[in-house]
Design a protein around this motif. Structure first.
Motif: not given
Length: 182
Positions: A69, A108, A111-112, A125, A129, A132
């Motif tokens: 992340e 992903v 739910r990622k 988390h 999105p 990502i």
């Protein structure tokens, strides 16, 4: 070649990395498989080789959740970064290298969770999105995992800088310019 100005808050996240040339098309991620206060000299040499060769960011990543992340946030903050070089060993507990390759190959799920990895905590988390998706559109992965030679890291960074495509291992690399979105 015209370059973009990174986001004013770039890099947004703190971590174990060296900030280099903001106009660079490449970042380096070395898998860290030890505690942060016990980083082996060999891994430090790989991080430094990328930074000294002109990478925008070069550092270690330990986990396929918070570590990814932070890395994603920092990379999308600089549209000039178009390649991510993966290096270093594998982390037996976290499967960090495997998870990064799976992220690029499969993305992903709803739910990622990173699809296609056995890493137990490979869930993103804490980021939207859109981050990502932007990361996966903006950046291509260069897999040099298990490469321990700083000279190979230097050659990979150099190849990413070229205006015309050059061959490096199984890759055709050149600087495509900044990602064309704000």
């Amino acid at each position: 070649m015209q370059k973009a100005t990174p986001h004013p808050g770039y890099p947004a996240e703190e971590g174990r990395y060296i900030r280099g040339n903001d106009a660079s098309p490449v970042a380096m991620a070395i898998v860290l498989n030890t505690d942060g206060d016990k980083i082996p000299r060999e891994l430090e040499k790989l991080v430094r080789a990328a930074a000294e060769s002109g990478a925008a960011l070069s550092g270690t990543v330990q986990t396929p959740n918070i570590g990814f992340e932070k890395m994603i946030c920092n990379i999308v903050g600089n549209p000039n970064i178009r390649y991510l070089i993966l290096g270093g060993p594998e982390s037996a507990g976290h499967h960090t290298g495997e998870a990064l390759k799976a992220l690029f190959a499969n993305g992903v799920d709803a739910r990622k969770r990173i699809v296609g990895t056995d890493a137990s905590h490979a869930v993103l988390h804490n980021i939207p999105p859109e981050f990502i998706q932007r990361f996966l559109q903006q950046v291509s992965l260069i897999d040099l995992q298990f490469e321990g030679d700083p000279e190979q890291i230097r050659k990979a960074v150099w190849a990413c800088y070229q205006e015309q495509p050059v061959s490096f291992r199984n890759y055709s690399l050149s600087d495509p310019g900044p990602f064309p979105a704000p």
